[in-house]
Design a protein around this motif. Structure first.
Motif, PDB file in Angstrom:
ATOM      1  N   HIS A   7      31.960  51.774  13.392  1.00 27.89           N
ATOM      2  CA  HIS A   7      30.817  52.323  14.136  1.00 27.89           C
ATOM      3  C   HIS A   7      29.478  51.882  13.542  1.00 27.89           C
ATOM      4  O   HIS A   7      28.437  52.475  13.855  1.00 27.89           O
ATOM      5  N   ASN A   8      29.523  50.854  12.687  1.00 22.97           N
ATOM      6  CA  ASN A   8      28.306  50.303  12.082  1.00 22.97           C
ATOM      7  C   ASN A   8      27.470  51.377  11.382  1.00 22.97           C
ATOM      8  O   ASN A   8      26.246  51.417  11.491  1.00 22.97           O
ATOM      9  N   ARG A   9      28.180  52.254  10.653  1.00 21.74           N
ATOM     10  CA  ARG A   9      27.497  53.340   9.951  1.00 21.74           C
ATOM     11  C   ARG A   9      27.732  53.295   8.440  1.00 21.74           C
ATOM     12  O   ARG A   9      27.337  54.204   7.719  1.00 21.74           O
ATOM     13  N   LEU A  10      28.341  52.231   7.950  1.00 18.05           N
ATOM     14  CA  LEU A  10      28.703  52.177   6.545  1.00 18.05           C
ATOM     15  C   LEU A  10      27.462  52.124   5.641  1.00 18.05           C
ATOM     16  O   LEU A  10      27.387  52.822   4.624  1.00 18.05           O
ATOM     17  N   TYR A  11      26.468  51.337   6.016  1.00 19.08           N
ATOM     18  CA  TYR A  11      25.244  51.276   5.206  1.00 19.08           C
ATOM     19  C   TYR A  11      24.491  52.607   5.263  1.00 19.08           C
ATOM     20  O   TYR A  11      23.955  53.083   4.257  1.00 19.08           O
ATOM     21  N   LYS A  12      24.461  53.206   6.451  1.00 17.61           N
ATOM     22  CA  LYS A  12      23.791  54.501   6.582  1.00 17.61           C
ATOM     23  C   LYS A  12      24.451  55.543   5.686  1.00 17.61           C
ATOM     24  O   LYS A  12      23.773  56.338   5.030  1.00 17.61           O
ATOM     25  N   TYR A  13      25.788  55.543   5.660  1.00 18.54           N
ATOM     26  CA  TYR A  13      26.490  56.517   4.819  1.00 18.54           C
ATOM     27  C   TYR A  13      26.282  56.197   3.336  1.00 18.54           C
ATOM     28  O   TYR A  13      26.177  57.117   2.506  1.00 18.54           O
ATOM     29  N   PHE A  14      26.202  54.943   3.009  1.00 19.09           N
ATOM     30  CA  PHE A  14      25.960  54.550   1.621  1.00 19.09           C
ATOM     31  C   PHE A  14      24.650  55.152   1.110  1.00 19.09           C
ATOM     32  O   PHE A  14      24.576  55.694   0.006  1.00 19.09           O
ATOM     33  N   PHE A  15      23.621  55.088   1.936  1.00 18.44           N
ATOM     34  CA  PHE A  15      22.328  55.633   1.529  1.00 18.44           C
ATOM     35  C   PHE A  15      22.225  57.139   1.768  1.00 18.44           C
ATOM     36  O   PHE A  15      21.241  57.753   1.344  1.00 18.44           O
ATOM     37  N   PHE A  16      23.198  57.710   2.422  1.00 22.08           N
ATOM     38  CA  PHE A  16      23.301  59.171   2.573  1.00 22.08           C
ATOM     39  C   PHE A  16      23.549  59.817   1.209  1.00 22.08           C
ATOM     40  O   PHE A  16      23.190  60.955   0.965  1.00 22.08           O
TER      41      PHE A  16
END
Length: 430
Positions: A79-88
């Motif tokens: 879902h192209n959310r891996l970078y977002k979760y990384f910075f979460f």
């Protein structure tokens, strides 16, 4: 006669994890049924900003197979959310995202069927017959299987009679979001309970309070609003090693141990408690009295309708003082109890061993213990396990190990390795 190796009753995280692990690495023929129209995980409690109390590693599969395509990390990647979760920068998944992850997995499982209510399970000795009402198609059909898993989850606990009070006035926390818009219009709102759900609802309403005109109350019969103990060594009770130790204890010892584990198993997340206190402090800088009541040691005993208000009768049990107050809305974050279908008692109550009148006997591999001898066709249960498996009863991480044990036993081989000896704590002398 077509026969399955496994039929799962109910499709929540536990049976869904079983379906996923079975599909990936076995040739077992398995099918799963759920009476609901579609998959939904606690939709009434997906409060914006709320997180699970466990790590993203406690998804459906990681502890069994971290290379699985059904991991939470792969969900993020897809879902192209891996970078977002990384910075979460959090181990804990947002509740809403966990629900979306589960739905993503369900949609990839063609053997998971909704609108399919299991009406009966008949033990034929060498197999089970599972009678399913496919209400979406208005037809009933029997399925045959070697083994069954009961994963019907839990049902809300309402600790007192509500008479004819409508759910828009008094409802369980599991229904919170469904009634939230109307709840916010009240002049007085009362939250009951001392766990994470109660704290999240209280905090949600506290944040919104400045935009509305209501008094907000929070009551619990517990001695305090206690923080969950998430100390690293303490949390090692949430491991297969501890569950094995717990299960081999005598029944009375297991019951007594549940109270001793209380603050490790139940309590409010530290961050939530801090956010509540900080918000209260900021709003109190002028020393004016806040329209907020927070009171432990108080058991709500009765709620009755009184015209447009609700009259609440309670008792401060430590000093024996009766407490009465009026409110317009009551939200009961009062927990859950195992949801055992009626057919289970009709068909199996007299066939299986019981520890007491509520708790059936379950072996180490989560099978019901039948009175008559050895069986090759097993009835596994994923619910009502607190007295038999303690911390392994409802913990998401330990649900994976439970599914490993069930799959290995059904398959008759080690499909997934059972990991033991992975912690620093020992629970018995060697």
């Amino acid at each position: 006669m077509e026969q399955y190796d496994l039929i799962g009753i109910g499709i929540g995280p536990y049976n869904l994890g079983l379906a996923t692990l079975t599909a990936e690495k076995t040739n077992l023929r398995a099918i799963f049924f759920d009476q609901n129209g579609q998959f939904a995980w606690h939709p009434g409690m997906l409060i914006e900003g709320s997180d699970l109390q466990v790590s993203f590693l406690a998804d459906l599969v990681t502890f069994a197979n971290p290379t699985s395509k059904y991991t939470f990390l792969n969900y993020l990647h897809e879902h192209n959310r891996l970078y977002k979760y990384f910075f979460f920068h959090k181990f804990e998944m947002p509740r809403a995202e966990y629900a979306a992850y589960l739905k993503w997995v369900v949609d990839q499982m063609p053997n998971c069927h909704f609108k399919s209510q299991v009406k009966d399970v008949i033990d034929h000795g060498d197999h089970f017959e599972v009678v399913v009402n496919h209400w979406g198609e208005q037809k009933e059909r029997s399925y045959y299987t070697k083994h069954v898993t009961l994963g019907t989850g839990s049902t809300p606990v309402i600790p007192f009679e509500l008479d004819d009070i409508g759910s828009e006035h008094v409802h369980h926390s599991s229904q919170y979001l469904y009634h939230k818009k109307r709840t916010l219009q009240a002049k007085h709102i009362t939250v009951v309970g001392s766990g994470q759900s109660a704290s999240e609802i209280f905090f949600d309403l506290l944040k919104l309070q400045e935009h509305f005109d209501y008094h907000l109350s929070w009551y619990t019969r517990s001695p305090a609003f206690l923080q969950l103990d998430n100390s690293k060594l303490g949390q090692e009770v949430f491991t297969p090693d501890y569950v094995d130790y717990f299960h081999q204890l005598p029944y009375q010892e297991r019951k007594d141990s549940l109270d001793l584990l209380g603050q490790l198993r139940k309590g409010i997340d530290r961050e939530t408690l801090h956010k509540i206190h900080e918000l209260l402090y900021h709003r109190s800088v002028d020393n004016n009295k806040l329209p907020v009541t927070i009171q432990p040691l108080t058991e709500i005993q009765k709620v009755v309708q009184d015209n447009s208000h609700l009259k609440v009768e309670a008792k401060q049990w430590q000093v024996g003082k009766d407490v009465t107050f009026e409110t317009e809305k009551v939200i009961l974050a009062t927990g859950y109890r195992p949801n055992i279908p009626d057919w289970f008692y009709q068909r199996f109550e007299n066939k299986i061993e019981w520890n007491d009148d509520k708790h059936f006997k379950v072996d180490n591999n989560f099978k019901l213990v039948f009175k008559l001898g050895q069986r090759k066709h097993h009835f596994y249960t994923l619910t009502n396990l607190e007295q038999s498996h303690g911390t392994g009863a409802t913990n998401l991480e330990l649900a994976v190990d439970r599914n490993i044990q069930i799959i290995n036993e059904i398959a008759g081989e080690t499909v997934y390795e059972e990991k033991r000896g992975t912690i620093f704590t020992q629970f018995d002398s060697e």
